[in-house]
Scaffold this motif. Structure first.
Motif, PDB file in Angstrom:
ATOM      1  N   PRO A  16     117.171  54.602  31.854  1.00  0.00           N
ATOM      2  CA  PRO A  16     117.108  54.601  33.324  1.00  0.00           C
ATOM      3  C   PRO A  16     115.712  54.195  33.784  1.00  0.00           C
ATOM      4  O   PRO A  16     114.737  54.366  33.041  1.00  0.00           O
ATOM      5  N   ARG A  17     115.644  53.682  34.981  1.00  0.00           N
ATOM      6  CA  ARG A  17     114.396  53.114  35.498  1.00  0.00           C
ATOM      7  C   ARG A  17     113.203  54.074  35.375  1.00  0.00           C
ATOM      8  O   ARG A  17     112.125  53.670  34.938  1.00  0.00           O
ATOM      9  N   PHE A  18     113.390  55.365  35.705  1.00  0.00           N
ATOM     10  CA  PHE A  18     112.225  56.259  35.709  1.00  0.00           C
ATOM     11  C   PHE A  18     111.664  56.496  34.307  1.00  0.00           C
ATOM     12  O   PHE A  18     110.476  56.749  34.132  1.00  0.00           O
ATOM     13  N   VAL A  19     112.546  56.388  33.285  1.00  0.00           N
ATOM     14  CA  VAL A  19     112.061  56.565  31.911  1.00  0.00           C
ATOM     15  C   VAL A  19     111.385  55.271  31.426  1.00  0.00           C
ATOM     16  O   VAL A  19     110.299  55.304  30.840  1.00  0.00           O
ATOM     17  N   PHE A  20     112.019  54.130  31.726  1.00  0.00           N
ATOM     18  CA  PHE A  20     111.412  52.858  31.313  1.00  0.00           C
ATOM     19  C   PHE A  20     110.046  52.689  31.982  1.00  0.00           C
ATOM     20  O   PHE A  20     109.073  52.259  31.351  1.00  0.00           O
ATOM     21  N   ASP A  21     109.959  53.059  33.247  1.00  0.00           N
ATOM     22  CA  ASP A  21     108.679  52.966  33.969  1.00  0.00           C
ATOM     23  C   ASP A  21     107.623  53.868  33.344  1.00  0.00           C
ATOM     24  O   ASP A  21     106.463  53.494  33.227  1.00  0.00           O
ATOM     25  N   PHE A  22     108.045  55.079  32.944  1.00  0.00           N
ATOM     26  CA  PHE A  22     107.107  56.025  32.320  1.00  0.00           C
ATOM     27  C   PHE A  22     106.487  55.404  31.066  1.00  0.00           C
ATOM     28  O   PHE A  22     105.284  55.511  30.820  1.00  0.00           O
ATOM     29  N   ARG A 162      99.209  57.126  37.656  1.00  0.00           N
ATOM     30  CA  ARG A 162     100.335  56.263  37.265  1.00  0.00           C
ATOM     31  C   ARG A 162     101.309  56.188  38.435  1.00  0.00           C
ATOM     32  O   ARG A 162     102.112  57.102  38.666  1.00  0.00           O
ATOM     33  N   LEU A 163     101.166  55.120  39.183  1.00  0.00           N
ATOM     34  CA  LEU A 163     101.869  55.043  40.462  1.00  0.00           C
ATOM     35  C   LEU A 163     103.388  54.969  40.303  1.00  0.00           C
ATOM     36  O   LEU A 163     104.124  55.478  41.130  1.00  0.00           O
ATOM     37  N   ARG A 164     103.833  54.341  39.206  1.00  0.00           N
ATOM     38  CA  ARG A 164     105.298  54.264  39.020  1.00  0.00           C
ATOM     39  C   ARG A 164     105.877  55.672  38.888  1.00  0.00           C
ATOM     40  O   ARG A 164     106.924  55.972  39.459  1.00  0.00           O
ATOM     41  N   ASP A 165     105.165  56.544  38.114  1.00  0.00           N
ATOM     42  CA  ASP A 165     105.675  57.910  37.921  1.00  0.00           C
ATOM     43  C   ASP A 165     105.641  58.690  39.234  1.00  0.00           C
ATOM     44  O   ASP A 165     106.543  59.487  39.516  1.00  0.00           O
ATOM     45  N   VAL A 166     104.586  58.456  40.028  1.00  0.00           N
ATOM     46  CA  VAL A 166     104.491  59.155  41.319  1.00  0.00           C
ATOM     47  C   VAL A 166     105.657  58.709  42.211  1.00  0.00           C
ATOM     48  O   VAL A 166     106.379  59.529  42.789  1.00  0.00           O
ATOM     49  N   ARG A 167     105.875  57.387  42.268  1.00  0.00           N
ATOM     50  CA  ARG A 167     106.971  56.871  43.117  1.00  0.00           C
ATOM     51  C   ARG A 167     108.328  57.390  42.657  1.00  0.00           C
ATOM     52  O   ARG A 167     109.201  57.680  43.470  1.00  0.00           O
ATOM     53  N   ASN A 168     108.486  57.491  41.314  1.00  0.00           N
ATOM     54  CA  ASN A 168     109.780  57.946  40.791  1.00  0.00           C
ATOM     55  C   ASN A 168     109.917  59.468  40.837  1.00  0.00           C
ATOM     56  O   ASN A 168     110.955  60.010  40.464  1.00  0.00           O
ATOM     57  N   GLY A 169     108.825  60.168  41.221  1.00  0.00           N
ATOM     58  CA  GLY A 169     108.867  61.635  41.255  1.00  0.00           C
ATOM     59  C   GLY A 169     109.113  62.221  39.882  1.00  0.00           C
ATOM     60  O   GLY A 169     109.809  63.231  39.740  1.00  0.00           O
ATOM     61  N   ALA A 203     107.268  70.435  22.303  1.00  0.00           N
ATOM     62  CA  ALA A 203     107.647  71.349  21.229  1.00  0.00           C
ATOM     63  C   ALA A 203     106.490  72.103  20.593  1.00  0.00           C
ATOM     64  O   ALA A 203     106.702  73.106  19.923  1.00  0.00           O
ATOM     65  N   ASN A 204     105.257  71.617  20.765  1.00  0.00           N
ATOM     66  CA  ASN A 204     104.129  72.260  20.094  1.00  0.00           C
ATOM     67  C   ASN A 204     103.256  73.075  21.025  1.00  0.00           C
ATOM     68  O   ASN A 204     102.195  73.543  20.635  1.00  0.00           O
ATOM     69  N   LEU A 205     103.683  73.187  22.269  1.00  0.00           N
ATOM     70  CA  LEU A 205     102.833  73.839  23.270  1.00  0.00           C
ATOM     71  C   LEU A 205     103.511  75.083  23.801  1.00  0.00           C
ATOM     72  O   LEU A 205     103.520  75.316  25.012  1.00  0.00           O
ATOM     73  N   GLY A 206     104.078  75.879  22.884  1.00  0.00           N
ATOM     74  CA  GLY A 206     104.869  77.051  23.220  1.00  0.00           C
ATOM     75  C   GLY A 206     104.568  77.683  24.567  1.00  0.00           C
ATOM     76  O   GLY A 206     105.395  77.621  25.483  1.00  0.00           O
ATOM     77  N   PRO A 207     103.379  78.261  24.760  1.00  0.00           N
ATOM     78  CA  PRO A 207     103.116  78.994  25.996  1.00  0.00           C
ATOM     79  C   PRO A 207     103.199  78.114  27.232  1.00  0.00           C
ATOM     80  O   PRO A 207     103.422  78.615  28.323  1.00  0.00           O
ATOM     81  N   MET A 208     103.035  76.807  27.072  1.00  0.00           N
ATOM     82  CA  MET A 208     103.069  75.930  28.249  1.00  0.00           C
ATOM     83  C   MET A 208     104.451  75.372  28.501  1.00  0.00           C
ATOM     84  O   MET A 208     104.883  75.189  29.623  1.00  0.00           O
ATOM     85  N   SER A 209     105.172  75.056  27.389  1.00  0.00           N
ATOM     86  CA  SER A 209     106.420  74.329  27.574  1.00  0.00           C
ATOM     87  C   SER A 209     107.477  75.160  28.278  1.00  0.00           C
ATOM     88  O   SER A 209     108.339  74.620  28.955  1.00  0.00           O
ATOM     89  N   GLY A 210     107.400  76.498  28.135  1.00  0.00           N
ATOM     90  CA  GLY A 210     108.437  77.328  28.739  1.00  0.00           C
ATOM     91  C   GLY A 210     108.302  77.486  30.247  1.00  0.00           C
ATOM     92  O   GLY A 210     109.191  78.004  30.898  1.00  0.00           O
ATOM     93  N   GLU A 211     107.169  77.051  30.792  1.00  0.00           N
ATOM     94  CA  GLU A 211     106.934  77.283  32.212  1.00  0.00           C
ATOM     95  C   GLU A 211     107.771  76.364  33.093  1.00  0.00           C
ATOM     96  O   GLU A 211     108.486  75.507  32.621  1.00  0.00           O
ATOM     97  N   ALA A 212     107.580  76.528  34.382  1.00  0.00           N
ATOM     98  CA  ALA A 212     108.408  75.798  35.345  1.00  0.00           C
ATOM     99  C   ALA A 212     108.183  74.290  35.279  1.00  0.00           C
ATOM    100  O   ALA A 212     107.238  73.823  34.660  1.00  0.00           O
ATOM    101  N   GLN A 213     109.088  73.564  35.937  1.00  0.00           N
ATOM    102  CA  GLN A 213     108.964  72.113  35.999  1.00  0.00           C
ATOM    103  C   GLN A 213     107.696  71.714  36.735  1.00  0.00           C
ATOM    104  O   GLN A 213     107.302  72.345  37.695  1.00  0.00           O
ATOM    105  N   ARG A 214     107.080  70.642  36.241  1.00  0.00           N
ATOM    106  CA  ARG A 214     105.872  70.154  36.901  1.00  0.00           C
ATOM    107  C   ARG A 214     105.973  68.650  37.026  1.00  0.00           C
ATOM    108  O   ARG A 214     106.703  68.011  36.267  1.00  0.00           O
ATOM    109  N   SER A 215     105.125  68.096  37.932  1.00  0.00           N
ATOM    110  CA  SER A 215     105.056  66.646  37.986  1.00  0.00           C
ATOM    111  C   SER A 215     104.420  66.199  36.665  1.00  0.00           C
ATOM    112  O   SER A 215     103.721  66.982  36.005  1.00  0.00           O
ATOM    113  N   PHE A 216     104.628  64.935  36.317  1.00  0.00           N
ATOM    114  CA  PHE A 216     104.063  64.472  35.063  1.00  0.00           C
ATOM    115  C   PHE A 216     102.542  64.592  35.077  1.00  0.00           C
ATOM    116  O   PHE A 216     101.930  64.996  34.101  1.00  0.00           O
ATOM    117  N   ALA A 217     101.935  64.279  36.233  1.00  0.00           N
ATOM    118  CA  ALA A 217     100.473  64.357  36.336  1.00  0.00           C
ATOM    119  C   ALA A 217      99.990  65.787  36.106  1.00  0.00           C
ATOM    120  O   ALA A 217      98.967  66.020  35.454  1.00  0.00           O
TER     121      ALA A 217
END
Ligand SMILES: Cc1cc2nc3c(=O)[nH]c(=O)nc-3n(C[C@H](O)[C@H](O)[C@H](O)COP(=O)(O)O)c2cc1C
Length: 376
Positions: A16-22, A162-169, A203-217
């Motif tokens: 999908p576009r947002f993954v290809f853009d990433f 990374r403007l493409r990621d910002v635009r794609n949310g 997968a390697n960032l245990g304490p961080m990965s379980g937290e809420a969704q965040r923007s890529f930035a």
């Protein structure tokens, strides 16, 4: 597959576009991204003839280990976005063909799982996080799986824009919005496979990965170390007894710092054009950095390398090894057999270039136009 570009086209049809853009995008106006590839246009060879170089060897020795070719798989974060198991696929192929594979701290598969399949070809890319206990555990895990080479990335004091990621949310993990649902509808195969595979996690960032969704930035911000200094590199050098490589340098002064601190190697890189938009192409800094570093330091380069011809140019300019990022992501996207296909393609392109320039791999500098003082 006739050239690496074919993989990009195939991946674009599947993702999908947002993954290809990433994957394909850069930062800002994407100047550094474009410039990385354009820089290869300016580099020319003046071939020698009648040397009988018909079946040239592409093997090299890097940091005491022999590899079948002078290139490796660059560290790529969030690879599971393109396909579940992408990191182990790359690790397996790298081991089978004997090239290095560098696992990112931001991987979606564990250090242990990937090291198991990549075996001696496993290197680990380290982003110090803002949690010291997590940093210590990452280094310990890398050591415990027998990793010989640690690559510290230093060009992300803050995330690039990374403007493409910002635009794609873009969110980590990805979030369904009207826009992404529309893009998913156009790529049903990816959407179904992803739904069955589950959401990719860091997968390697245990304490961080379980937290809420965040923007890529914001995710990148957690992996950024804005206050990191050369003192931290010196401490890491003291504590890590394997090979230490610093990735993300361009300035000769920084290379000199690494020499002084006893770092084993550097990666000249602008993060594939994803950080500073007006960063110079790493290939443009190779000769100067080689002069500063001398012959002993391992110099690796990446950014825009897309063919065996490009690899030969990097070696001619003084690199010991080249890293390749996006083409390996596209190969893993399209399917595991395309990864070994890509490695074989690059090796045969490099052999072809070596035969045509008429010198063995270690003598490429002799046919570089700029070394002969000729206009390029
Ligand atoms: C999608 C993507 C994710 C990346 N993630 C990381 C990472 O986690 N750590 C890192 O040091 N570099 C990362 N990089 C930069 C690559 O390691 C490499 O420097 C760059 O891709 C080389 O340029 P190329 O893609 O033109 O070959 C990433 C690059 C891409 C395209």
């Amino acid at each position: 597959m006739i050239e690496t570009r074919d993989l990009e086209i195939a991946a674009q049809r599947y993702l999908p576009r947002f993954v290809f853009d990433f994957v394909s995008g850069g930062s800002g106006q994407e100047r550094a991204l474009r410039n990385n590839s354009d820089a290869f246009e300016q580099i020319k060879f003046i071939p020698k003839t009648l040397n009988g170089i018909s079946s040239p060897s592409t093997s090299v020795n890097v940091l005491g280990k022999s590899y079948c070719a002078p290139f490796g798989v660059a560290p790529i974060g969030m690879l599971g976005l393109v396909r579940k198991g992408a990191e182990t696929m790359l690790g397996r192929a790298a081991c089978e063909r004997n090239i290095p594979m560098i696992l990112s701290t931001a991987a979606t598969q564990s250090i242990e799982d990937v090291a198991k399949v990549a075996e001696e070809n496993f290197w680990f890319q380290y982003y110090p996080t803002q949690l010291q206990s997590l940093n210590d555990s990452l280094i310990k895990r890398a050591r415990d799986v027998g990793c010989q080479t640690l690559m510290l990335t230093v060009d992300t004091p803050v995330p690039g824009r990374r403007l493409r990621d910002v635009r794609n949310g873009l969110q980590i993990p990805p979030r369904l919005t009207l826009k992404t649902i529309g893009q998913l509808a156009l790529r049903p195969r990816w959407a179904i496979e992803r739904a069955l595979a589950g959401t990719p996690e860091l997968a390697n960032l245990g304490p961080m990965s379980g937290e809420a969704q965040r923007s890529f930035a914001d995710t990148m911000r957690l992996l950024s170390a804005p206050s990191m200094t050369w003192e931290d590199v010196a401490k890491l050098r003291e504590g890590w007894h394997g090979h230490l490589i610093v990735k993300g340098l361009l300035h000769p002064d920084d290379v000199l710092h690494c020499v002084t601190l006893g770092v084993d190697g550097v990666v000249l890189s602008n993060h594939g054009g994803r950080q500073l938009d007006s960063a110079i192409a790493p290939t443009a800094m190779l000769s100067t950095c080689r002069q500063v570093a001398g012959d002993k330091m391992t110099i690796i380069v990446d950014g825009g390398v897309r063919s065996g011809d490009d690899i030969a140019k990097c070696l001619a300019l003084g690199a010991d090894l080249v890293l390749i990022g996006r083409p390996f992501v596209y190969a893993a996207t399209v399917g595991e057999q395309h990864i070994t296909g890509l490695i074989d393609l690059l090796v045969s392109e490099l052999e072809n270039t070596l035969s045509l320039v008429g010198v063995p791999i270690e003598q490429l500098a002799e046919v570089l136009a700029q070394n002969l003082g000729k206009p390029s």
